[in-house]
Design an enzyme around this catalytic site. Structure first.
Site, mmCIF file in Angstrom:
data_model
loop_
_atom_site.group_PDB
_atom_site.id
_atom_site.type_symbol
_atom_site.label_atom_id
_atom_site.label_comp_id
_atom_site.label_asym_id
_atom_site.label_seq_id
_atom_site.Cartn_x
_atom_site.Cartn_y
_atom_site.Cartn_z
ATOM 1 C CG HIS A 28 -1.896 -7.637 7.438
ATOM 2 N ND1 HIS A 28 -1.013 -7.974 6.440
ATOM 3 C CD2 HIS A 28 -3.043 -8.306 7.157
ATOM 4 C CE1 HIS A 28 -1.604 -8.810 5.606
ATOM 5 N NE2 HIS A 28 -2.827 -9.029 6.020
ATOM 6 C CG ASP B 41 -6.740 -13.014 8.912
ATOM 7 O OD1 ASP B 41 -5.997 -13.456 8.008
ATOM 8 O OD2 ASP B 41 -7.795 -12.392 8.684
ATOM 9 C CD GLU C 177 -10.919 -6.483 7.466
ATOM 10 O OE1 GLU C 177 -10.853 -6.562 6.240
ATOM 11 O OE2 GLU C 177 -10.695 -7.443 8.218
ATOM 12 C CE LYS D 217 -3.467 -2.325 2.909
ATOM 13 N NZ LYS D 217 -4.783 -2.346 2.319
#
Ligand code: BG6
Length: 515
Positions: A263, A258, A239, A205
């Site tokens: 991340h 996850d 999210e 990103k």
């Protein structure tokens, strides 16, 4: 056969096409290929960043014609362009660029665990226009080991005559420290570290890459970027989506595995790392590795797990397909992390991530320490709002800075204001699905944005006590779908005298009310 004239665009200023290469995608029929790899290749082709000799082999089980694969990809790309004009910044495909890519596609039917697949693949690769090959493992994790092993045994990872052979591996890279070590050892038995590109798509990103630019290209921030001035840091990846049909995967994984050691730790690494002497891959990755190495292993008291229940945003997690009715898998995780080094000792980094939350919001907020209040003692001011620099990664791209000014009027009143910058106000939005730079860098041989074996392992080591707790399993608290997460996550910060920033954007409230 493609010709030079098919090259769709002149390369971007300052960029040159990647070296010639054959891209072999394992998992040609999967979602990742359709949603991210093909759009990224298309965007790279539109920018003239792919070499004319490039060819793309899609490996998957199940017989089908190349033309069928092409048609399926064309259809999905057209659909994305129509539905997601914001990603492509046009609702019309650049036909020339897509033709350029689609002419280079070739479907190859084969099982991922059969010797025959790899001996035939070797023959096919020998007919390509270049011996440079990138093997992209867009497959579920259980195929990582067998594919690498077969590639190695078939001699496909031998780099001869200056040609490269590279492997790109998606996450999840292991499920804990032991499995990550085992996977690394297995892969490194067939390939050298310099051939292995472990992807964390957050690093693709632009807004994440820009963290280093904000920190190191400005005189303003770096002097205060340390424990003397920073009270704490909040890293959020919230999210609104649920598990999106991935119930089976998610049941095994959970929000913590996850998102956190990968991340969110990558964001933490960019925020906390020392200035590197150059953007050279090893230099940057060494600095990040030092951060992971300095993370104090997390304990049960540093984390809060949650699971969404029926709420404003829909049904509960346990009602999702492929989820056990009594599931204890967490769909929310919050963690308090300490980086015990000279710069950060004592500064908490609060991390949170979750599904079905009140808003989609990926950002890092750096909160500064309070100033002395004495000056305002004899004024009507009760408290000063802390200064907070927020680096907004998704869906907003930009930064905000919260600070205090005097409220107009005859008495000394202080009002909290926010100044903000949006990328779109200064730069043309570029078509980007986040994989363009990663693919391009891999073809160039630049590993800066990929994860090294040691860092993967140190990150897992820091969270291993949470994954394998000595005592009782970590409690999973309910939160309503569409809320800001479980109350216990608020309590984690409240115990330290702090609070999460709201997921709902309350900035510019007055202007919105006026509008
Ligand atoms: C993936 C996770 O790695 O990242 C998903 O497996 C998550 O569960 C996704 O939704 C978030 O990525 P992004 O780029 O949409 O914020």
């Amino acid at each position: 056969m493609p010709t030079d004239k098919d090259q769709p665009a002149a390369p971007l200023a300052g960029k040159h096409p990647a070296p010639p290469c054959t891209l072999v995608i394992f998992g040609a029929g999967g979602d990742l290929t359709k949603r991210l790899l093909m759009p990224a290749l298309y965007n790279l082709a539109s920018d003239g960043l792919l070499d004319d000799k490039m060819q793309i082999i899609g490996v998957n089980h199940g017989q089908r014609e190349t033309s069928e694969w092409r048609d399926e990809l064309s259809e999905s790309l057209r659909k994305f362009a129509a539905d997601r004009a914001s990603t492509f910044h046009t609702s019309q495909l650049n036909e020339k660029a897509w033709d350029w890519v689609s002419q280079r596609l070739q479907y190859f039917a084969g099982e991922f665990e059969s010797d025959e697949t790899f001996s035939q693949l070797a023959q096919l690769i020998a007919t390509m226009k270049t011996s440079n090959v990138v093997f992209y493992l867009a497959v579920t994790a259980r195929f990582f080991k067998p594919i690498v092993e077969h590639l190695g045994r078939a001699g496909l990872l031998k780099e001869e005559g200056g040609n490269f052979r590279r492997i790109v591996i998606e996450k999840p890279f292991g499920t804990d420290l032991a499995s990550a070590r085992d996977l690394n050892a297995h892969i490194l038995g067939y390939a050298s570290e310099s051939q292995v590109y472990r992807i964390d798509h957050f690093l693709g990103k632009d807004t994440v890459q820009s963290i280093l630019a904000v920190r190191f290209a400005n005189a303003l921030f770096e002097p205060m970027w340390r424990r003397e001035y920073i009270d704490h840091v909040q890293i959020t990846a919230a999210e609104t989506i649920g598990v999106e049909g991935r119930g089976r995967f998610y049941e095994q994984t959970g929000a913590f595995r996850d998102m956190v050691p990968n991340h969110l730790f990558q964001l933490l690494g960019m925020i906390a790392m020392e200035p590197p002497n150059s953007f050279d891959a090893e230099t940057v990755r060494d600095k990040k590795a030092e951060v992971f190495d300095a993370i104090q292993p997390l304990g049960a008291r540093d984390v809060v797990f949650g699971q969404y229940e029926k709420g404003a945003a829909g049904p509960g997690y346990r009602e999702e397909p492929d989820v056990a009715p009594e599931s204890r898998t967490e769909t929310y995780a919050a963690a308090r992390v300490y980086v015990e080094n000279w710069r950060w000792a004592g500064v908490p980094f609060y991390l949170r991530t979750g599904k079905r939350l009140a808003a989609r919001r990926t950002e890092v907020s750096v909160q500064l320490k309070a100033v002395p209040f004495r000056l305002f003692r004899d004024t009507p001011v009760d408290a000063l709002t802390p200064n907070v620099l927020t680096l907004r990664i998704d869906p907003a791209h930009g930064t905000t800075f919260d600070f205090n000014v005097k409220v107009p009027g005859p008495v000394m009143q202080v009002g909290a204001v926010q100044s903000s910058f949006n990328y779109g106000d200064f730069f043309d939005e570029r078509a980007n699905v986040g994989y363009e730079t990663l693919l391009y860098d891999c073809m160039l041989g630049d590993e800066t944005l990929f994860q090294r074996a040691d860092s993967i392992e140190t990150a897992w080591a820091a969270v291993d006590p949470v994954l394998h707790p000595q005592g009782a399993p970590i409690d999973v608290h309910g939160y309503a779908a569409g809320s800001e997460g479980p109350a216990e996550a608020d309590a984690l910060l409240a115990a330290d005298g702090r609070a999460w920033r709201s997921l709902i954007d309350k900035s510019n409230k007055k202007q919105e009310d006026k509008a």
